[in-house]
Design an enzyme around this catalytic site. Sequence first.
Site, PDB file in Angstrom:
ATOM      1  N   PHE A 113       0.903  -1.271  -0.640  1.00 50.19           N
ATOM      2  CA  PHE A 113       0.013  -0.084  -0.027  1.00 50.19           C
ATOM      3  C   PHE A 113       0.955   1.080  -0.044  1.00 50.19           C
ATOM      4  CE2 PHE A 113      -3.047   3.296   1.769  1.00 50.19           C
ATOM      5  CZ  PHE A 113      -3.593   2.541   1.453  1.00 50.19           C
ATOM      6  N   ASP A 124       1.747  -4.890   9.030  1.00 50.37           N
ATOM      7  CA  ASP A 124       0.603  -3.803   8.617  1.00 50.37           C
ATOM      8  C   ASP A 124      -0.275  -4.772   8.124  1.00 50.37           C
ATOM      9  OD1 ASP A 124      -1.136  -2.292   7.740  1.00 50.37           O
ATOM     10  OD2 ASP A 124      -0.017  -0.720   6.822  1.00 50.37           O
ATOM     11  N   TYR A 158     -10.683   0.732  11.055  1.00 47.59           N
ATOM     12  CA  TYR A 158     -12.002   1.412  10.145  1.00 47.59           C
ATOM     13  C   TYR A 158     -12.773   0.458   8.618  1.00 47.59           C
ATOM     14  CZ  TYR A 158      -8.330   3.637   7.125  1.00 47.59           C
ATOM     15  OH  TYR A 158      -7.062   3.601   6.977  1.00 47.59           O
ATOM     16  N   LYS A 159     -11.281  -0.916   8.783  1.00 47.54           N
ATOM     17  CA  LYS A 159     -11.836  -2.107   7.549  1.00 47.54           C
ATOM     18  C   LYS A 159     -12.561  -2.992   8.475  1.00 47.54           C
ATOM     19  CE  LYS A 159      -7.917  -0.833   4.932  1.00 47.54           C
ATOM     20  NZ  LYS A 159      -6.814  -0.603   4.606  1.00 47.54           N
ATOM     21  N   ARG A 162     -12.434  -5.557  -6.441  1.00 46.09           N
ATOM     22  CA  ARG A 162     -12.089  -5.466  -5.510  1.00 46.09           C
ATOM     23  C   ARG A 162     -12.892  -6.016  -5.042  1.00 46.09           C
ATOM     24  NH1 ARG A 162      -8.336  -2.704  -1.312  1.00 46.09           N
ATOM     25  NH2 ARG A 162     -10.391  -1.181  -0.718  1.00 46.09           N
TER      26      ARG A 162
END
Length: 434
Positions: free
Chosen positions: A149, A221, A246-247, A395
């Site tokens: 990322f 991560d 928040y995911k 995705r």
Amino acid sequence: MLSREDCLSLDRKDPLAPLRCDFDLPEGVIYLDGNSLGARPVSALVRAQEVIEQEWGTGLIRSWNTAGWFDLPLSLGDRLAPLLGAGPGEVVVTDTTSVNLFKALAAALHIQAPSRACSDAPHVDETTLAASSQSTLRRHVIVSERDNFPTDLYIAEGLTRWLDQGYTLRLVDSPEALLTAIDQEVAVVMLTHVNYRTGRLLDMAAVTAHAHACGALTVWDLAHSAGAIPVDLAGSGADFAVGCTYKYLNGGPGSPAFIWVAPRHMQSFSHPLSGWWGHASPFSMEPGFRPHATIRSALCGTQPIVSLAMVECGLETFERTTMSAVREKSLALTDLFIGLLEARCGAHSLKLVTPREHAQRGSQVSVAFAHAYAVVQALIEQGVIGDYREPNVMRFGFTPLYLRYVDVWDAVDVMARILDQHTYDESLTPGGVT
Ligand SMILES: *Cc1c(COP(=O)(O)O)cnc(C)c1O
């Protein structure tokens, strides 16, 4: 191929089915983007009102103590820890993933720098300093994936440029290349456990063991792992970890992230963001910084309590199940999605990007397609929310807490119709219509 009826029957037998009631999902939406922003727990609205009206409105400043605000980053960290294979007192919920990565990477580099051993030594003259800074260069490499990322790579770039000690970033192009890339020159291996674009899951224990055999430390991560798959930080021997709430953890937009430090590194854990919340005695208001001896030293400044309080609502649901049950359903959902896509959309040159092997798959399915962006827009218009990632990837995230088998069937049904009837606008591109 399973029928829609079969899927409904799987839902009736699904032990996780009752957990869907914990979430407030809009009518007519199949939400396949919980890997980007988790859905809203029903309790979040109640809790937000309580925090704002009672804790803030009535409690005012007293709430730092009476409502547990001061300890919230730690108490949430303790509730999150079991999902990560971590223990109590090892995790805090604070800041963003980017900022926590900065702290973890800085801490790992600091532990690895041989000059550290000399810095407290008396009578260090310039020659020894020069020698030690040269020996610092022996481990001057940070290994990561080119496909990591971007913020992770940007943070590594920013930190090392700022340190100006000759660190370089060694980026590999495949997980297989990690083994040769990690050698005696490497100070830190900084990786994302589940790749955000491909959904590929790395073997944390194996990579960590190899890194340690070469004398390197690992920073993981867990943005797409926490709440998505079982994680065993302690068992895999990892050194540091960070990730989002928040995911898959459903903490709300921009809810604070987390950072974990292996207990064996706690004593030597130090990072440059030495704010007063990480001080051993914040209210003594001393002019000099003394780090707190615990994970509290990972905190920097005053915490965003309203947002932080929402993280608790997301975590509550996980306390009513286990990560192995979540994983079992996640693999069943992604297997079903892949199977149905192949059966119903096989004629449309879609390419599966996510590994089929369970051991290498996170909780998402990514599919490459020439008009990926246009198809994603068409899906969203029909209530199937997934997302697009450069350069050509559709995705889809699968959150077992609130997704049903029938949702997967319906999503593929919509996709098949869009592709078969070509009801997407090929001229649509991420930059706008071209
Ligand atoms: C989502 C994500 C982030 C987000 O970082 P923020 O600081 O919260 O914006 C970071 N790293 C990875 C791997 C991610 O997937």
